[in-house]
Design a protein around this motif. Sequence first.
Motif, short mmCIF file in Angstrom:
data_model
loop_
_atom_site.label_atom_id
_atom_site.label_comp_id
_atom_site.label_asym_id
_atom_site.label_seq_id
_atom_site.Cartn_x
_atom_site.Cartn_y
_atom_site.Cartn_z
N ASP A 18 -18.65 11.37 14.53
CA ASP A 18 -16.90 11.65 15.86
C ASP A 18 -16.41 10.24 16.40
O ASP A 18 -15.65 10.60 16.36
CB ASP A 18 -16.97 13.16 16.78
CG ASP A 18 -17.60 14.12 16.28
OD1 ASP A 18 -16.42 14.75 15.45
OD2 ASP A 18 -18.54 14.76 16.85
N LYS A 22 -10.22 6.57 11.61
CA LYS A 22 -9.99 6.66 11.12
C LYS A 22 -8.40 6.37 10.85
O LYS A 22 -7.18 6.94 11.78
CB LYS A 22 -9.26 7.90 9.97
CG LYS A 22 -10.54 8.91 10.26
CD LYS A 22 -10.88 9.90 9.44
CE LYS A 22 -12.84 10.69 9.83
NZ LYS A 22 -12.26 12.19 9.93
N ASP A 90 -6.58 15.32 10.37
CA ASP A 90 -8.05 14.26 10.45
C ASP A 90 -7.30 12.84 10.66
O ASP A 90 -8.18 11.84 9.83
CB ASP A 90 -8.89 14.37 9.22
CG ASP A 90 -10.19 13.97 9.80
OD1 ASP A 90 -10.17 14.31 10.97
OD2 ASP A 90 -10.77 13.89 8.95
N ASP A 92 -6.31 8.91 13.02
CA ASP A 92 -6.44 8.39 14.91
C ASP A 92 -5.16 7.92 14.56
O ASP A 92 -4.60 7.99 15.38
CB ASP A 92 -7.52 7.78 14.77
CG ASP A 92 -8.87 8.46 14.56
OD1 ASP A 92 -9.26 9.37 15.41
OD2 ASP A 92 -9.93 8.83 13.68
N ARG A 115 -3.95 13.76 18.65
CA ARG A 115 -5.07 13.27 18.10
C ARG A 115 -4.22 11.63 17.84
O ARG A 115 -5.20 10.68 17.42
CB ARG A 115 -5.92 13.42 16.95
CG ARG A 115 -7.34 13.13 15.95
CD ARG A 115 -7.84 13.76 15.92
NE ARG A 115 -8.32 12.23 14.26
CZ ARG A 115 -9.61 12.69 14.13
NH1 ARG A 115 -9.93 14.11 13.81
NH2 ARG A 115 -10.54 12.18 13.60
#
Length: 226
Positions: A18, A22, A90, A92, A115
């Motif tokens: 976590d 990314k 997925d 960031d 996110r």
Amino acid sequence: MNDLAQVLEARPRDARVDQIIKLAILAVGGQGGGVLSGWIVALAERNGYAVQSTSVAGVAQRTGATIYYVEMLPKSDRAPVFSLAPAEGDVDVLIAAEMMEAGRAIMRGFVTPDRTLLIASSHRNLATLEKEVPGSGISDSGEVRKAAAAAARDVILFDMEAMAQKAGSVISASLFGALAGSGALPFDAESYRETIRASGRGVEKSLAAFELARAAAEARAADPAP
């Protein structure tokens, strides 16, 4: 559920997964996407992070749209296992070097409201299909703006190409500045500047473009609606 799935589900999750940051960069030929990803890698390493960078080239439009992907994690006594490409939901930070590249990222599911910080330049490099239409075949950037506002957790959107040109540099420098001004990465602005200085090429002009975009991103400046 098979035996392997039961074992994996019972295994405690590594909290470090976590902590992996990314980032995906969508750019086309001539925009310095490789330079930008290289700067991000050097920035992470300068600050004690393990980091991996990959790229997937394409020839879908213009001179070839490329996805550069970077993952980073603070170094420890255990070597991290990084992914080779971004996955839907997925990412960031998504950096798009042009407006329709931002739209393409949204369509591919790389930008999510829970996110993703979307950093994009609002200028246009026309796609081949837009150029082929008699008269004006330019797609409506306003639709991408609306999609970005709905799809991203936060959006930084202004003309970074114009800032780069004003400084006599290329857009990779202003995108790097916008990333610094966003505060998305746990590194101070001077680390970004030192990364540019260490590259040794076009340093002063790159720093000028960097500073213009950094200040605009910090202020969350935005172009007026067209």
